[in-house]
Design a protein around this motif. Sequence first.
Motif, PDB file in Angstrom:
ATOM      1  N   LEU A  29       0.831  -1.201   0.000  1.00  0.00           N
ATOM      2  CA  LEU A  29       0.000   0.000   0.000  1.00  0.00           C
ATOM      3  C   LEU A  29       0.863   1.247   0.000  1.00  0.00           C
ATOM      4  O   LEU A  29       2.074   1.191   0.231  1.00  0.00           O
ATOM      5  N   ASN A  30       0.216   2.391  -0.224  1.00  0.00           N
ATOM      6  CA  ASN A  30       0.944   3.649  -0.102  1.00  0.00           C
ATOM      7  C   ASN A  30       1.227   3.923   1.381  1.00  0.00           C
ATOM      8  O   ASN A  30       0.602   3.331   2.263  1.00  0.00           O
ATOM      9  N   PRO A  31       2.191   4.791   1.693  1.00  0.00           N
ATOM     10  CA  PRO A  31       2.614   4.973   3.092  1.00  0.00           C
ATOM     11  C   PRO A  31       1.490   5.273   4.072  1.00  0.00           C
ATOM     12  O   PRO A  31       1.432   4.675   5.157  1.00  0.00           O
ATOM     13  N   ARG A 145      10.664  17.755   0.221  1.00  0.00           N
ATOM     14  CA  ARG A 145      11.356  17.353   1.448  1.00  0.00           C
ATOM     15  C   ARG A 145      10.365  17.037   2.567  1.00  0.00           C
ATOM     16  O   ARG A 145      10.500  16.032   3.276  1.00  0.00           O
ATOM     17  N   VAL A 146       9.363  17.905   2.697  1.00  0.00           N
ATOM     18  CA  VAL A 146       8.371  17.684   3.759  1.00  0.00           C
ATOM     19  C   VAL A 146       7.567  16.425   3.485  1.00  0.00           C
ATOM     20  O   VAL A 146       7.349  15.605   4.388  1.00  0.00           O
ATOM     21  N   ARG A 147       7.120  16.258   2.249  1.00  0.00           N
ATOM     22  CA  ARG A 147       6.319  15.071   1.916  1.00  0.00           C
ATOM     23  C   ARG A 147       7.116  13.790   2.143  1.00  0.00           C
ATOM     24  O   ARG A 147       6.599  12.815   2.694  1.00  0.00           O
ATOM     25  N   VAL A 152       7.911   8.850   4.991  1.00  0.00           N
ATOM     26  CA  VAL A 152       8.842   7.899   5.595  1.00  0.00           C
ATOM     27  C   VAL A 152       8.431   7.613   7.038  1.00  0.00           C
ATOM     28  O   VAL A 152       8.451   6.462   7.494  1.00  0.00           O
ATOM     29  N   ALA A 153       8.026   8.664   7.756  1.00  0.00           N
ATOM     30  CA  ALA A 153       7.627   8.499   9.163  1.00  0.00           C
ATOM     31  C   ALA A 153       6.377   7.631   9.294  1.00  0.00           C
ATOM     32  O   ALA A 153       6.333   6.705  10.116  1.00  0.00           O
ATOM     33  N   VAL A 154       5.343   7.925   8.490  1.00  0.00           N
ATOM     34  CA  VAL A 154       4.104   7.142   8.614  1.00  0.00           C
ATOM     35  C   VAL A 154       4.295   5.720   8.090  1.00  0.00           C
ATOM     36  O   VAL A 154       3.685   4.773   8.608  1.00  0.00           O
ATOM     37  N   LEU A 155       5.159   5.549   7.081  1.00  0.00           N
ATOM     38  CA  LEU A 155       5.435   4.207   6.578  1.00  0.00           C
ATOM     39  C   LEU A 155       6.118   3.367   7.653  1.00  0.00           C
ATOM     40  O   LEU A 155       5.734   2.218   7.896  1.00  0.00           O
ATOM     41  N   VAL A 159       4.485   0.027   9.343  1.00  0.00           N
ATOM     42  CA  VAL A 159       5.134  -1.290   9.319  1.00  0.00           C
ATOM     43  C   VAL A 159       5.266  -1.829  10.742  1.00  0.00           C
ATOM     44  O   VAL A 159       5.010  -3.005  11.009  1.00  0.00           O
ATOM     45  N   ALA A 160       5.657  -0.943  11.668  1.00  0.00           N
ATOM     46  CA  ALA A 160       5.797  -1.369  13.069  1.00  0.00           C
ATOM     47  C   ALA A 160       4.470  -1.854  13.645  1.00  0.00           C
ATOM     48  O   ALA A 160       4.447  -2.733  14.507  1.00  0.00           O
TER      49      ALA A 160
END
Length: 200
Positions: A29-31, A145-147, A152-155, A159-160
């Motif tokens: 899925l997307n992030p 950069r912000v996106r 990356v953070a939400v992905l 996953v966690a």
Amino acid sequence: MTRRLIQLFAGLFLFGFSTALMLRANLGLNPWDVFHQGLFEQVGGSFGTVVIAVGAVVMLLWIPLRQRPGFGTIANMIVIGIAADLSLALLPEPESLPVRAAWLVAGIVLNGIAGGAYIGASLGPGPRDGLMTGLSARTGWTIRRVRTGIEVAVLAAGVALGGTIGLGTILYAVAIGPLVHFFLDRLTVETRPGPAGQPG
């Protein structure tokens, strides 16, 4: 305005449907949806309810960023979650890999069309889009950069929590920008001032 409202709601429902296709494909899925799925795995309820709840929390983050929601922002928060749940209730779980792959590709393409439609209606950004633009405005960092930082953070968080990543995650990351750009060029509604200075 009538066309903008129709396009907004059509785009939001299509976004929810395309999200359900990618979920049923189970190939990544997307992030943000990895995050939504991870939360869903932990708290239960329905996937759409999680999408709506996360949207509401994200909108609270707009307050210190001094972002103002539009009608489309509220509609985005609610309609996509409802559409995703309705679609998940109707779509079976495909077993064969070719069907899953076809659903994944269809989901990504329809997601791009949906994004072009609801953004092109110009009735307010979605909660997650507004967070991105608000952070960019407050920090001076580029949208890219912000996106990237947010996704990356939400992905990682998704996953966690147990969200699904895979080939679909990579395909989405590569394809969604060009797709939304292509359809946004064709679906953006030009707004003109009405007789009383209101949008026409």
